[in-house]
Design a protein around this motif. Sequence first.
Motif, PDB file in Angstrom:
ATOM      1  N   ASP A  92     -36.667 -24.448 -36.476  1.00 28.12           N
ATOM      2  CA  ASP A  92     -36.861 -23.277 -35.131  1.00 28.12           C
ATOM      3  C   ASP A  92     -35.657 -22.216 -36.307  1.00 28.12           C
ATOM      4  O   ASP A  92     -34.296 -22.091 -35.975  1.00 28.12           O
ATOM      5  CB  ASP A  92     -35.467 -24.165 -34.153  1.00 28.12           C
ATOM      6  CG  ASP A  92     -35.128 -23.384 -33.129  1.00 28.12           C
ATOM      7  OD1 ASP A  92     -35.223 -22.022 -32.706  1.00 28.12           O
ATOM      8  OD2 ASP A  92     -34.209 -23.723 -31.601  1.00 28.12           O
ATOM      9  N   PRO A 206     -36.781 -23.977 -24.236  1.00 29.38           N
ATOM     10  CA  PRO A 206     -35.859 -24.198 -24.343  1.00 29.38           C
ATOM     11  C   PRO A 206     -35.018 -24.474 -23.435  1.00 29.38           C
ATOM     12  O   PRO A 206     -35.291 -23.137 -21.806  1.00 29.38           O
ATOM     13  CB  PRO A 206     -34.839 -23.756 -25.586  1.00 29.38           C
ATOM     14  CG  PRO A 206     -35.287 -21.962 -25.845  1.00 29.38           C
ATOM     15  CD  PRO A 206     -36.485 -22.614 -24.948  1.00 29.38           C
ATOM     16  N   VAL A 208     -33.660 -26.897 -21.128  1.00 28.66           N
ATOM     17  CA  VAL A 208     -34.499 -28.415 -20.665  1.00 28.66           C
ATOM     18  C   VAL A 208     -33.436 -28.891 -19.838  1.00 28.66           C
ATOM     19  O   VAL A 208     -33.209 -29.499 -21.218  1.00 28.66           O
ATOM     20  CB  VAL A 208     -36.024 -28.221 -20.905  1.00 28.66           C
ATOM     21  CG1 VAL A 208     -36.335 -29.440 -19.213  1.00 28.66           C
ATOM     22  CG2 VAL A 208     -36.325 -27.299 -20.308  1.00 28.66           C
ATOM     23  N   ILE A 237     -38.418 -28.084 -24.142  1.00 31.79           N
ATOM     24  CA  ILE A 237     -38.527 -28.972 -25.283  1.00 31.79           C
ATOM     25  C   ILE A 237     -36.398 -29.123 -24.891  1.00 31.79           C
ATOM     26  O   ILE A 237     -35.802 -28.331 -24.197  1.00 31.79           O
ATOM     27  CB  ILE A 237     -38.208 -27.316 -26.004  1.00 31.79           C
ATOM     28  CG1 ILE A 237     -39.239 -26.598 -26.273  1.00 31.79           C
ATOM     29  CG2 ILE A 237     -37.016 -27.490 -27.437  1.00 31.79           C
ATOM     30  CD1 ILE A 237     -38.315 -24.762 -27.379  1.00 31.79           C
ATOM     31  N   VAL A 238     -36.263 -30.556 -25.113  1.00 35.05           N
ATOM     32  CA  VAL A 238     -35.427 -31.163 -24.787  1.00 35.05           C
ATOM     33  C   VAL A 238     -34.102 -31.545 -25.622  1.00 35.05           C
ATOM     34  O   VAL A 238     -35.368 -31.644 -26.584  1.00 35.05           O
ATOM     35  CB  VAL A 238     -35.588 -32.019 -23.427  1.00 35.05           C
ATOM     36  CG1 VAL A 238     -34.417 -32.506 -23.362  1.00 35.05           C
ATOM     37  CG2 VAL A 238     -36.438 -31.857 -22.408  1.00 35.05           C
TER      38      VAL A 238
HETATM   39  O1  S5P Z   1     -33.330 -19.341 -25.507  1.00 32.08           O
HETATM   40  C1  S5P Z   1     -33.276 -20.044 -26.905  1.00 32.08           C
HETATM   41  C2  S5P Z   1     -33.696 -20.407 -27.541  1.00 32.08           C
HETATM   42  C3  S5P Z   1     -33.843 -21.771 -28.452  1.00 32.08           C
HETATM   43  S1  S5P Z   1     -34.668 -22.069 -29.932  1.00 32.08           S
HETATM   44  N1  S5P Z   1     -32.202 -21.004 -26.171  1.00 32.08           N
HETATM   45  C4  S5P Z   1     -32.533 -22.385 -27.093  1.00 32.08           C
HETATM   46  O2  S5P Z   1     -31.794 -23.442 -26.507  1.00 32.08           O
HETATM   47  N2  S5P Z   1     -33.187 -22.569 -27.954  1.00 32.08           N
HETATM   48  C5  S5P Z   1     -32.399 -23.842 -29.079  1.00 32.08           C
HETATM   49  O3  S5P Z   1     -33.325 -24.858 -28.686  1.00 32.08           O
HETATM   50  C6  S5P Z   1     -31.653 -23.708 -29.650  1.00 32.08           C
HETATM   51  O4  S5P Z   1     -31.729 -23.085 -30.727  1.00 32.08           O
HETATM   52  C7  S5P Z   1     -31.187 -25.378 -29.285  1.00 32.08           C
HETATM   53  O5  S5P Z   1     -31.896 -26.040 -30.333  1.00 32.08           O
HETATM   54  C8  S5P Z   1     -32.451 -26.411 -28.411  1.00 32.08           C
HETATM   55  C9  S5P Z   1     -31.879 -26.786 -27.249  1.00 32.08           C
HETATM   56  O6  S5P Z   1     -30.732 -27.593 -26.918  1.00 32.08           O
HETATM   57  P1  S5P Z   1     -30.585 -28.409 -25.825  1.00 32.08           P
HETATM   58  O7  S5P Z   1     -29.613 -29.124 -26.627  1.00 32.08           O
HETATM   59  O8  S5P Z   1     -29.208 -27.195 -25.278  1.00 32.08           O
HETATM   60  O9  S5P Z   1     -30.999 -28.871 -25.426  1.00 32.08           O
END
Ligand code: S5P
Length: 274
Positions: A92, A206, A208, A237-238
């Motif tokens: 990413d 992401p 989620v 994506i979690v």
């Molecule tokens: O719009 C976005 C795009 C990405 S790639 N929002 C995001 O959160 N991400 C990525 O997804 C972010 O960099 C992190 O690695 C992941 C979300 O992580 P979480 O722990 O909040 O689920």
Amino acid sequence: SSFLRQTYGQRIQNHTNPAAKLLLETMERKKTNLAVSVDVVKSKDFLAIIDAVGPFVCLVKTHIDILEDFDYSTIQRLQDLSVKHDFVIFEDRKFADIGNTVALQYSSGVHKIANWSHITNAHPVPGPSIISGLSSVGLPLGRGLLLLAEMSTRGALATGSYTEDAVRMARANRDFVIGFIAQRTMEGVGLQSHSVDNDDFLTLTPGVGLDSKGDAMGQQYRTPRQVILESGCDVIIVGRGIYGKDPSLVDEIKLQAQRYREAGWQAYQERISA
Ligand code: S5P
């Protein structure tokens, strides 16, 4: 007719890019649309989490530059786990510079992302030259690119005509651009009429979470059902929803991965049978 009613397996034929095909084949084979984002800073935790969630995911998403003890041997271990558990790798990196610079960032430095990551992503902000720069490195290696058409954060600027232009950039570069990071399907977005034969892009989403609505830094969470069934996305994506605060609780991480996998697959099955 919409691609949203087709199975992941049926959609393989809509794609020519090897990374897109590999992802759809993996999803169909393992019956999972779950991707885990492994945002931890120690290689030991990074590899332990990936080994724990491996059986339940189609894809592992990395931020390789946050590993404080990075060593290229970690990449070899990641690749071994990707073979052992049959998952796709997505660094990413969110490239955002001129073509010449992103080509160097993608191929070189300490991380050499193009050598090992099937999929990477880029912000469309520089315009189409970011795609030419990255594809000069990635296309000969069979890699695929996702464009960030939208973001999950409160107040994100990637909306409206910016999002539409991102989709047009993708349609003009179908050989290398396999889909989007977005909050909903981009099928038909920015089209005057339904004038493209094949608008089947992959939507990886992401933001989620099943137990939380967001964090203290602008992140916003929706459920797998909202994302897959209501918004027409393909992959959830979690990150923290699965590995939580303690990366050493391997059994708990496995349980959470199973829980998200089930929720994502259930929502997909409802979608294709609707
Ligand atoms: O719009 C976005 C795009 C990405 S790639 N929002 C995001 O959160 N991400 C990525 O997804 C972010 O960099 C992190 O690695 C992941 C979300 O992580 P979480 O722990 O909040 O689920």
